[in-house]
Design an enzyme around this catalytic site. Structure first.
Site, PDB file in Angstrom:
ATOM      1  CE  LYS A 265      -3.971  -1.775   2.639  1.00 36.90           C
ATOM      2  NZ  LYS A 265      -5.028  -1.538   1.645  1.00 36.90           N
ATOM      3  NE  ARG A 339     -10.974  -9.789  -2.129  1.00 35.64           N
ATOM      4  CZ  ARG A 339     -11.325  -8.889  -3.039  1.00 35.64           C
ATOM      5  NH1 ARG A 339     -11.636  -9.257  -4.265  1.00 35.64           N
ATOM      6  NH2 ARG A 339     -11.381  -7.613  -2.726  1.00 35.64           N
TER       7      ARG A 339
HETATM    8  N1  BES Z   1      -8.136  -3.734   4.325  1.00 37.75           N
HETATM    9  C1  BES Z   1      -8.354  -3.305   3.005  1.00 37.75           C
HETATM   10  C2  BES Z   1      -9.682  -2.582   2.814  1.00 37.75           C
HETATM   11  C3  BES Z   1      -9.838  -1.276   3.551  1.00 37.75           C
HETATM   12  C4  BES Z   1      -9.603  -0.081   2.915  1.00 37.75           C
HETATM   13  C5  BES Z   1     -10.289  -1.264   4.859  1.00 37.75           C
HETATM   14  C6  BES Z   1      -9.772   1.102   3.590  1.00 37.75           C
HETATM   15  C7  BES Z   1     -10.459  -0.077   5.524  1.00 37.75           C
HETATM   16  C8  BES Z   1     -10.209   1.109   4.902  1.00 37.75           C
HETATM   17  C9  BES Z   1      -8.349  -4.499   2.053  1.00 37.75           C
HETATM   18  O1  BES Z   1      -7.583  -5.573   2.441  1.00 37.75           O
HETATM   19  C10 BES Z   1      -7.812  -4.007   0.758  1.00 37.75           C
HETATM   20  O2  BES Z   1      -6.698  -3.585   0.736  1.00 37.75           O
HETATM   21  N2  BES Z   1      -8.628  -4.066  -0.269  1.00 37.75           N
HETATM   22  C11 BES Z   1      -8.236  -3.608  -1.565  1.00 37.75           C
HETATM   23  C12 BES Z   1      -8.764  -4.583  -2.570  1.00 37.75           C
HETATM   24  C13 BES Z   1      -8.222  -4.391  -3.949  1.00 37.75           C
HETATM   25  C14 BES Z   1      -6.746  -4.727  -3.987  1.00 37.75           C
HETATM   26  C15 BES Z   1      -8.984  -5.278  -4.895  1.00 37.75           C
HETATM   27  C16 BES Z   1      -8.862  -2.237  -1.789  1.00 37.75           C
HETATM   28  O3  BES Z   1      -9.979  -1.995  -1.334  1.00 37.75           O
HETATM   29  O4  BES Z   1      -8.193  -1.394  -2.377  1.00 37.75           O
HETATM   30 ZN    ZN Z   2      -5.528  -5.401   1.835  1.00 39.29          ZN
END
Ligand code: BES
Ligand code: ZN
Ligand code: ZN
Length: 495
Positions: A265, A339
């Protein structure tokens, strides 16, 4: 740990009011007429209370709002807070008013004169929920429990309702403390330890470690944690308060920190990913609430605790992993890890417990925040009855929840060239494709709902019932859903 106030419910007693040296709270109808106790306080105050009630300040005060007087003459109290609230107020008005009292007074000793007021439990609920303050990491300011006394006409009539609220708030505070805790404090191991301690309340707790998870074939869960030095764990919590019926199951994503893994990230805002165990936190708080109020239901809580870190041992984009179910997943993006964790624990929960229904909670996608903001969680379900049971309970508790689509049409986005599926479905409908991914690990006849709580678990602004940070969203709704539909059902699960 953030302590709850020391609560006592006491019978109306004028002498106790006169001698009280904390903050007094008095409820007054919008017509400004004082009841007997108020009349006597007014006398002690040499008519000052009447003057306030006749003033423009009180007249222009909105219903449910408060007016505070410091060091009122004739009383020992440090302050008198006048609350404009009608005797016939509803549940929501009463709890909203409790929130206003909390905002006005903060954590000082409080005596609320509820008298004949019927909704004392809701008033107290709003007050305590809003009074939460996470101070565990501050050196010089530690949370101390304040004394909260509630004076009512009939203790018998109110005490059980108030204590039941307190049990649920205890669960909410537990969830908030877990979600607010930084990731170096709340590791997979310390999280599991905190859950193990729930056995003191009569919850049976099992902690499955990596070798056991490997034996069960939970490879999609394990692949998320394999770049971290913290061992992955699955914790199973059983509350057996019912009869012989199958349990209801809650399943939670417990990523104690989500760096994104090799699909790292960006740095800005990454610190917020300490809340990525929010689903597991809500499951834990709900189990605690159910146990504390001795719910007459069988409920099992299953949480997957992992840390998503990049390392030489971490899962790579392009790796193909076999799930416990047997389906293979091509990991396109290691940041879509929630997931992968849920896939295995959803399958495990169904195989082991054959629950009457199943709800998973996860801070799963950023896309749900784009769709619903911070007011509502997304509800994805294969079952209208279950979905309505949950949404009705959430609405009654003032916790936002909105049904989202889940349909075959989105499934093609998950097609993989080399494996049974891939773990991301592209930018379009990101929360729905995440839901469709989970659905592949849910048996066809299993009533199931997935709650994407990424937008509501922890928020930068204060919300109706909580200060900034972890909200505890979902504990009250899930507790109510069990109370309203799954208690005392014996062989008829689902009410
Ligand atoms: N933990 C994150 C989702 C999240 C984002 C929670 C902001 C709380 C606040 C999750 O694991 C994630 O990173 N999801 C990605 C999915 C994508 C790579 C398909 C996302 O939402 O960007
Ligand atoms: Zn994630
Ligand atoms: Zn995540």
């Amino acid at each position: 740990m953030t302590p709850l106030p020391k609560l006592s419910v006491i019978e109306v007693n004028f002498d106790a009011v006169v001698d009280y040296d904390g903050r007094l709270v008095i409820l007054v109808d919008e017509n400004g007429k004082l009841e007997t106790l108020g009349g006597r306080i007014n006398k002690l105050m040499k008519g000052a209370l009447d003057r306030v009630l006749a003033s423009g300040d009180f007249q222009s005060l909105a219903l449910g709002k408060v007016l505070s007087l410091p060091y009122p003459v004739g009383l020992k109290a440090q302050g008198l807070t006048i609350v404009k609230l009608n005797q016939n107020s509803g549940v929501e008005e009463a709890s909203a008013c409790g929130v206003e009292i909390a905002k006005a007074i903060e954590c000082k000793d409080i005596l609320i004169l509820c008298g004949e007021f019927k909704k004392s439990a809701n008033l107290v609920e709003g007050l305590i929920l809003r009074n939460y303050n996470y101070l565990d990491q501050k050196t010089n300011t530690k949370s101390t429990a304040f004394n909260l006394q509630v004076m009512v006409q009939s203790v018998e009539e109110h005490v059980d309702k108030i204590n039941e609220k307190l049990a649920v708030i205890d669960g909410v505070f537990f969830t908030r403390d877990l979600i607010n805790a930084p990731a170096n404090v709340l590791t997979t191991s310390s999280f599991a330890e905190q859950l193990s301690a729930l056995s003191d309340l009569g919850i049976k707790v099992e902690v499955l470690d990596e070798p056991e998870l490997m034996k069960l074939g939970m490879r999609t869960l394990l692949c998320v944690g394999q770049g971290s030095d913290s061992p992955s764990k699955v914790v199973v919590m059983h509350w057996n308060g019912g009869g012989k019926e199958a349990p209801f199951a809650f399943v939670g994503k417990g990523v104690v920190f989500d760096t994104g893994g090799i699909s790292l990230k960006p740095a800005a805002g990454m610190e917020d990913m300490t809340m990525d165990m929010g689903g597991a936190g809500v499951v834990a708080g709900t189990m605690k609430a159910l146990a504390l109020r001795k719910a007459k239901a069988n409920v099992v809580g299953v949480v997957g605790l992992v840390e998503n870190m990049p390392s030489g041992n971490a899962t790579r984009p392009g790796d193909v992993i076999k799930s416990m179910k047997g389906d293979t997943v091509e990991v396109i993006n290691t940041d879509a890890e929630g997931r992968l964790v849920l896939a295995d624990i959803l399958w495990y929960t169904q195989e082991r417990f054959m629950p009457s229904g199943m709800i998973d909670l996860a801070t799963l996608t950023g896309a749900i925040i784009i769709g619903l903001g911070h007011e509502m969680a997304g509800v994805f379900s294969n079952n209208d009855k279950l979905s309505n049971q949950f949404i009705d309970a959430a609405t009654a508790e003032g916790e936002g929840a909105w049904r989202m689509p889940l349909t075959q049409a989105y499934d093609k986005q998950l097609k993989s060239r080399i494996a049974d599926m891939k773990n991301v479905g592209g930018r379009a409908a990101g929360s729905i494709t995440a839901g469709q991914f989970l659905k592949r690990f849910v048996k066809d006849d299993m009533p199931w709902a997935h709650l994407d709580i990424a937008g509501v678990a922890s928020i930068a602004q204060e919300s109706a019932f909580s200060p900034k940070g972890a909200t505890g969203w979902g504990v009250r709704a899930l507790n109510r859903m069990i109370a309203d539909n799954y208690e005392g059902v014996e062989d008829e699960p689902g009410g």
